[in-house]
Design a protein around this motif. Structure first.
Motif, PDB file in Angstrom:
ATOM      1  N   TYR A 142      39.153  34.059  46.767  1.00 46.74           N
ATOM      2  CA  TYR A 142      40.199  34.898  46.705  1.00 46.74           C
ATOM      3  C   TYR A 142      40.868  35.520  47.669  1.00 46.74           C
ATOM      4  O   TYR A 142      41.894  35.806  47.519  1.00 46.74           O
ATOM      5  N   VAL A 161      40.515  38.320  48.893  1.00 50.62           N
ATOM      6  CA  VAL A 161      40.769  39.816  48.736  1.00 50.62           C
ATOM      7  C   VAL A 161      39.462  40.303  48.654  1.00 50.62           C
ATOM      8  O   VAL A 161      38.282  39.750  48.465  1.00 50.62           O
ATOM      9  N   THR A 211      35.596  44.173  45.850  1.00 47.64           N
ATOM     10  CA  THR A 211      35.809  45.352  44.880  1.00 47.64           C
ATOM     11  C   THR A 211      37.278  45.582  44.273  1.00 47.64           C
ATOM     12  O   THR A 211      37.458  45.646  42.967  1.00 47.64           O
ATOM     13  N   GLN A 212      38.271  44.796  45.064  1.00 45.87           N
ATOM     14  CA  GLN A 212      39.523  44.648  44.336  1.00 45.87           C
ATOM     15  C   GLN A 212      39.392  43.954  43.048  1.00 45.87           C
ATOM     16  O   GLN A 212      40.222  44.223  42.242  1.00 45.87           O
ATOM     17  N   LYS A 213      38.756  42.578  43.356  1.00 46.07           N
ATOM     18  CA  LYS A 213      38.884  41.754  42.315  1.00 46.07           C
ATOM     19  C   LYS A 213      38.129  42.324  41.100  1.00 46.07           C
ATOM     20  O   LYS A 213      38.504  42.030  39.851  1.00 46.07           O
ATOM     21  N   PHE A 242      37.742  45.292  40.026  1.00 48.96           N
ATOM     22  CA  PHE A 242      38.631  46.350  39.489  1.00 48.96           C
ATOM     23  C   PHE A 242      39.761  45.890  38.719  1.00 48.96           C
ATOM     24  O   PHE A 242      40.320  46.247  37.749  1.00 48.96           O
ATOM     25  N   GLU A 243      40.263  44.676  39.331  1.00 47.74           N
ATOM     26  CA  GLU A 243      41.528  43.773  38.597  1.00 47.74           C
ATOM     27  C   GLU A 243      40.960  43.377  37.241  1.00 47.74           C
ATOM     28  O   GLU A 243      41.555  43.488  36.175  1.00 47.74           O
ATOM     29  N   ARG A 244      39.732  42.895  37.259  1.00 47.43           N
ATOM     30  CA  ARG A 244      39.158  42.159  35.990  1.00 47.43           C
ATOM     31  C   ARG A 244      38.465  43.175  35.274  1.00 47.43           C
ATOM     32  O   ARG A 244      38.306  42.957  33.848  1.00 47.43           O
ATOM     33  N   SER A 290      40.348  36.889  31.171  1.00 45.05           N
ATOM     34  CA  SER A 290      40.281  37.093  32.520  1.00 45.05           C
ATOM     35  C   SER A 290      39.429  38.249  32.833  1.00 45.05           C
ATOM     36  O   SER A 290      39.987  39.445  33.229  1.00 45.05           O
ATOM     37  N   LEU A 350      34.990  35.834  36.163  1.00 46.47           N
ATOM     38  CA  LEU A 350      35.113  36.019  37.482  1.00 46.47           C
ATOM     39  C   LEU A 350      33.661  35.420  38.125  1.00 46.47           C
ATOM     40  O   LEU A 350      33.715  34.837  38.996  1.00 46.47           O
ATOM     41  N   THR A 383      29.630  40.860  42.105  1.00 46.14           N
ATOM     42  CA  THR A 383      29.627  41.031  40.874  1.00 46.14           C
ATOM     43  C   THR A 383      28.323  41.324  40.048  1.00 46.14           C
ATOM     44  O   THR A 383      27.912  42.188  39.151  1.00 46.14           O
TER      45      THR A 383
END
Lengths: 315, 333, 382
Positions: free
Chosen positions: B85, B87, B90-92, B94-96, B279, B284, B300
């Motif tokens: 991704y 990015v 951690t961002q991913k 927190f997004e999910r 999602s 993820l 994860t």
């Protein structure tokens, strides 16, 4: 003082307990049904192994339907017999219907039994064996040995099993034996913890002190006194764990991490059925039912065993 | 030992466990065959590009160097960059996270709120008809694959009855503009609820059945105890016996199981999210595995494990607090 | 009439007058358990009584049915057990009573006067009859403080509330000999020693000020020294409150020390009933004699003679006299006839043994011959 003396006493008591337990198991109606179901399932699995793995589906293909290739001219996504959908009407030749490739669902269910039972039982057995040893050592010696082993066990326990399985299989490959090893790895902590707590209580019993005073070696004490007397909950857990592991195996197959096509497996069938839920919901129904019935069988036996080992009267 | 010492000891153990998790996952992921860079870029890229990207991600360093660097980063809250991704991991996460949290919280609440009363009732009505019914439900509940329940629910409620949606989760706080069929905040809440219903049932059924079974057997065990018989002999009412004398004692083993269900829920959420195309973190990780996205897989997994370890810790502490035998130390026997 | 204790010699003077209106009267009680393996006749026609201020012993080996009898008195028999016959009256109230059962169906209807379940709970359990169990660790709820549990029982049975209950509870704890009761009030059961816990149980029973306390082997789990303290405590309390006791035990030593009258139970039946002195010095039933011969006694020299065999299961009792297969005095008739419990001396001692069959006839005859006088025939002959 020979080990043999102290050995025979504990064997005697275990034997006496055993006949009583099996008798109770057969008397109890619900566990009897569990036994019947599992007997049938295991028989089917054995057959599926013989014909599927050893004989390459010879009997299935000659006298029935191949579970891996569709019969020529077979129609896809047929519903069960007596029901009609947009693909046609069910026929007796395919009593439960056909899948998206025209293969007979019942045949695939039958041969899919092998995967479920093979992984379920073998993995549980391995996990129980290794877990028992680890737990026994951990519980008996205590101290830093216990601490280290427990941290190790907890580490595996802490990762949700699906995640761990996925990690293992993506690392080492998606084949059957990796799956078995993987499921064993997840199962081991369960038994390690169980045995450890059993050992912690059995360790304090007086006959252990007596054995030590008589000079029996540690590893023999563990092997001959501690483990047999801690067996009851292990057996109960093992039976229940087979059911749990079958569910895990199905889940992994569902996610694509189990036996690879064209080998039939219940979880994979469910995954395949997703695309066709609307036109033929029956495709989704049967594999799940097979899983349910099998796991119920193991749970019934497990519950029955638990009641049989319990000295108190229950129902 | 006193409560403080117990807490301190458990905390220390948890740290070790987490360290073990990181190490284990790190080793696992790095043992995997296949080159993530190749997968990412594709087979046509030339060697130089591959090498530069490899250096950029630090993948050319020896194993132990990467390991310690990773630990260091983790302690600062940096889980690395997702290869897939592009990015930060951690961002991913927190997004999910909200979707998974919503799902797990919802199914957990459902499970606990239904299972405990049913379990208590089942114990009280022991061997009568209602007890048998509940026990059968419980047995079937723990034996059914959750994803099958999900599929059947979708077939029934989405395809046949057209009542409920089959994909996605909508956050209750989402803006109406971002949500189909919603013009007001109330609409959003409604949409959120109907999207949540089937996944909750799917994930929650197994938890509910497991909790119900332990609640029942724990209550039965407590009801057999001498102190309950004594209280009855002194004229305490049946309902008071159940509610006050038996219930509190029975919850201790239930608490342990409930805490353990947390990890089942986390694992189960992967399946439920897959079935309902949600999602969340579960999907993820599947994506990460399929793409050999090492940082993502590591991140994860570590995240899951942390939640689990913290959950078990809280459960143990709660247990110690509730059981006076642990918190007040041993007697003078 | 109450017994008194002579503090100088520390002996009890026992009174064994029986009245027509005992506090507790159990008549022909029958309680059975209907299991898959068969019907267990745990209590099979048991009768005894307890007068006000008396301490009556119920003695027997494990499995004799003593605890089931106790459960029946409080109507705490759980399925598959059921009280199927007999009568139990307490202080004028009917705890157990059945209508006539002419067809002997074993399922007679309950009598009208029998207390309902809620009446049992609110009137009898706790406030009129209290229980002391054997194992104080198991009988106390581990998650509540001792004070909380004590207060709860006192509150529901004596109707006190608020600070009154707490005061009373602390007072009772003090009386049973628990040091610093106001502090110990807030302690949990596991923080007490075994003997102290037993005192707590006694406090619970006494705090409810019942007329009758049933003690089910309360000292079995305790050391002998602690046991002695508990017994002294019971004496003191009994004198002060004039409570009646039904003391269930298998320990003849305790019986000798505490009881006024004793009932000897075997396999669901009472085999002998006597004042405590008569029982020990002149046992009339072979079972009692055998029991006494098998324990060490300071006033008897010689070898101990254990009873041969063990008590059979109540599912399948021996024919005729239930003790006949272990009885050293058994005769041929003992396997055929089932002896009833009947008086065998002038002092209200009863035994169920055909050895004494002739007594009643002689006794009655002699009383007819010399009304109001002492019997000339007296002692029965073998």
């Amino acid at each position: 003082m020979s080990d043999a003396d102290s050995d025979s006493v504990s064997t005697q008591t275990s034997l006496a307990g055993w006949t009583d337990v099996t008798a109770q198991l057969r008397q109890n109606a619900t566990s009897r049904w569990g036994l019947y179901v599992i007997a049938v399932v295991i028989a089917v699995a054995v057959w599926a192994f013989i014909d599927g793995v050893l004989l390459g589906y010879h009997f299935a293909e000659t006298y029935w339907h191949s579970p891996v290739t569709a019969d020529p001219g077979a129609r896809s996504l047929l519903p069960p017999v007596g029901i009609t959908n947009e693909f046609g009407t069910g026929v007796w030749a395919h009593p439960l219907g056909t899948d998206h490739r025209g293969r007979d669902i019942l045949a695939r269910l039958v041969y899919g039994t092998r995967i479920a039972i093979q992984i379920g039982i073998v993995a549980t057995g391995l996990g129980a064996a290794v877990g028992t040893v680890i737990g026994a050592i951990s519980g008996y010696y205590g101290g830093w040995v216990d601490d280290v082993l427990q941290r190790l066990v907890e580490t595996f326990y802490a990762i949700p099993f699906i995640v761990l399985m996925i990690a293992i299989m993506s690392t080492f490959g998606r084949n059957l034996w990796i799956a078995i090893v993987g499921v064993s790895v997840i199962t081991t902590p369960v038994f390690a913890r169980l045995i450890r707590s059993e050992v912690l209580s059995v360790r304090e019993e007086e006959y252990i002190e007596a054995a030590k005073a008589a000079g029996v070696r540690d590893r023999n004490i563990i092997r001959r006194h501690i483990i047999p007397n801690s067996l009851a909950p292990v057996l109960v857990q093992a039976t229940l764990q087979v059911g749990v592991n079958i569910l895990i195996v199905a889940a992994l197959s569902f996610l694509g991490f189990g036996a690879q096509p064209p080998t039939p497996s219940w979880g994979a069938m469910l995954a395949q059925s997703r695309t066709y839920m609307l036109p033929n919901p029956w495709f989704s129904f049967w594999p799940g039912l097979a899983i349910l019935v099998t796991v119920v069988g193991f749970n019934l036996i497990g519950d029955g065993l638990r009641d049989a080992f319990d000295p108190r009267l229950d129902d | 030992m006193s409560l403080i010492r117990y807490v301190a000891r458990r905390l220390g153990q948890s740290v070790f466990t987490l360290l073990g998790v990181v190490t284990l996952t790190f080793l696992l992921v790095n043992a995997a065959p296949g080159d993530p860079i190749r997968i990412f870029i594709g087979p046509s890229a030339d060697a130089a590009t591959v090498e530069s990207i490899r250096t950029k991600f630090g993948l050319n360093q020896p194993l132990h160097v990467r390991y310690f660097r990773y630990i260091g980063n983790v302690l600062q809250g940096d889980l690395g960059q997702s290869i897939n991704y592009r990015v930060p991991v951690t961002q991913k996460i927190f997004e999910r996270l909200p979707a998974t949290l919503l799902l797990v919280a919802s199914s957990f609440t459902f499970a606990v709120l239904t299972a405990i009363p049913i379990g208590v009732l089942s114990a009280k009505q022991r061997n009568r008809f209602s007890d048998h019914v509940f026990r059968i439900l419980g047995l079937v509940g723990v034996s059914t694959p959750s994803f099958w329940i999900g599929l059947l629910l979708i077939i029934l409620f989405t395809y046949h009855l057209g009542l409920l949606p089959a994909t996605g989760l909508i956050m209750p706080w989402a803006a109406p503009a971002a949500v189909d069929n919603a013009t007001t905040r109330i609409d959003v809440l409604y949409q959120s609820a109907i999207h949540l219903l089937l996944p909750t049932l799917t994930l929650g059924t197994l938890q509910m059945a497991a909790i119900m079974r332990i609640e029942r057997s724990s209550m039965l065990e407590v009801l057999n105890q001498e102190y309950v018989t004594l209280a009855r002999a002194f004229g305490v009412k049946e309902w008071t016996l159940l509610r006050k004398h038996a219930f509190r004692n029975a919850q201790l083993p239930v608490l342990t199981v409930v805490g353990l269900q947390l990890t089942t829920a986390l694992g189960g959420s992967v399946l439920t999210e897959t079935v309902f195309s949600i999602s969340g973190i579960g999907t993820l990780i599947i994506t990460g595995v399929n793409a050999r996205d090492y940082p993502l897989i590591l991140g994860t997994t570590l995240f899951y494990a942390t939640i689990f370890v913290v959950g078990v810790l809280i459960t143990d502490l709660l247990y110690a607090y509730l059981d006076p035998r642990i918190s007040y130390g041993g007697g003078d026997d | 009439m109450p017994s008194t204790r002579d503090l100088t010699t520390n002996t009890r003077t026992r009174y064994t007058t029986m009245s027509d209106t005992p506090l507790l009267k159990v008549e022909n009680l029958k309680t059975q358990f209907f299991t898959d393996a068969g019907t267990v006749r745990a209590v099979d026609g048991v009768s005894f009584s307890v007068e006000r201020g008396e301490i009556v012993g119920l003695v027997g080996e494990s499995g004799a049915g003593k605890s089931v009898a106790v459960e029946s008195i409080l109507r705490l028999v759980d399925p598959p057990g059921r009280i199927i016959g007999g009568e139990i009256t307490f202080d004028g109230k009917t705890i157990v009573g059945f209508e006539e059962d002419p067809d002997d169906t074993n399922e007679p209807a309950r009598s009208e006067q029998m207390l309902s379940a809620s009446e049992m709970r609110s009137q009898i359990r706790g406030n009129e009859i209290a229980l002391i169990f054997q194992d104080p660790m198991e009988s106390l709820n581990p998650v509540f403080t001792v004070g909380e549990q004590l207060c709860e029982f006192i509150e529901i049975n004596r109707g006190l509330s608020g600070s009154d209950v707490r005061e009373r509870a602390i007072e009772i704890l003090r009386e049973v000999g628990i040091p610093q009761p106001d502090e110990r009030f807030d302690d949990y059961p596991h923080q007490f020693s075994g003997g102290m816990r037993q005192r707590v149980l006694i406090a619970m029973a006494l705090g409810c000020e019942p007329k009758l306390i049933i003690a089910d082997e309360p000292t079995t789990a305790l050391d002998v020294t602690v046991e002695g303290q508990i017994i002294d405590l019971v004496y003191d309390l009994q004198e002060e409150y004039d409570t009646s006791f039904l003391w269930v035990t298998h320990d003849m030593g305790i019986v000798a020390e505490i009881c006024d009258r004793v009932n000897v139970m075997y396999l669901g039946e009472i085999l002998e009933r006597a004042g405590v002195d008569d029982l020990f010095y002149d046992p009339r039933h072979p079972y009692t004699a055998a029991l006494l011969n098998s324990i060490p006694r300071p006033d008897q020299a010689g070898e101990l003679q254990p009873l041969k065999g063990s008590m059979p299961e109540a599912i399948d009792p021996p024919s005729g006299c239930r003790f006949h297969d272990r009885c050293p005095d058994a005769r041929e008739a003992c396997a055929r006839t089932h002896p009833t419990l009947r008086r065998v001396t002038e002092d209200e001692q009863s035994a169920a043994c055909i050895k004494h069959d002739a007594f009643e006839t002689d006794y009655e005859t002699s009383r007819q011959l010399s009304p109001g006088g002492v019997s000339m025939v007296g002692e029965n002959s073998e």
